[in-house]
Design an enzyme around this catalytic site. Structure first.
Site: not given
Length: 200
Positions: A8-12
């Site tokens: 997962v991305s650091t934003r999600d």
């Protein structure tokens, strides 16, 4: 054994959907990284790869959860094949234990080779043009906007280190980073500035 991997991305930061899908697919162990960008470290992927043995399967939900780039994806696939590990991609129906799955990565490899040849040609042409133009006059930025764009293309292609790119342009690594940041800021300001209205 089936080993699951997700990212997962650091934003999600919500890995539950991937973890649930991998568990439902029969994965005995699931590794999830939280990372964004090509240069981000992926310790969970490293651990998953260390866990795999010949005859195992590495399972991901989508291809873009696994590879940083097309080249990285192909390299990983080749490494898994050499170690006798199959790759299964749930959402895209890919399974390298089948002839169709293996052919898919052969096609990807041909596409990557084609893109590499095009990028190398553009890089050579761009560097030749940049050297021909040179730098004249008073104090100016070490790289012009066109050269900064070329440096970003080389950086995003992932074929050269920042030090190698800097050497090509005859500048230092901090200069490359500074001009890439400046280019991002310039493009952001252009997107935010509305076009001027022409009065009649």
């Amino acid at each position: 054994m089936r080993i699951g991997y997700g990212r997962v991305s650091t934003r999600d930061q919500h890995p539950e959907a991937q973890a649930d899908a991998l568990s439902a697919a029969g994965c005995e162990r699931v590794f999830i990284d939280t990372a964004s960008g090509k240069l981000a470290r992926r310790p969970e992927l490293d651990e998953a790869l260390r866990t795999l043995r010949a005859g195992d399967q590495l399972v991901v939900t989508k291809l873009d959860r696994l590879g940083r780039s097309l080249e990285h994806l192909i390299d990983l696939s080749g490494r898994l094949q050499d170690e006798g590990v199959d790759l299964v991609v749930l959402d895209q129906g890919i399974d390298t234990s089948t002839a169709v799955g293996r052919m898919f990565f052969q096609i990807l490899g041909a596409i990557a080779e084609f893109e590499h040849a095009l990028m190398s040609e553009r890089t050579r042409d761009g560097l030749a043009a940049a050297r021909a133009r040179g730098r004249t006059g008073g104090q100016k930025p070490k790289l012009g906007e066109r050269q900064a764009r070329l440096a970003r293309e080389m950086y995003e292609a992932g074929e050269l280190t920042v030090a190698q790119i800097a050497a090509e342009f005859g500048v230092t690594r901090p200069t490359i980073y500074r001009h890439l940041d400046r280019l991002d800021e310039l493009e952001a300001s252009r997107r935010e500035t509305p076009p001027a209205r022409v009065s009649s």
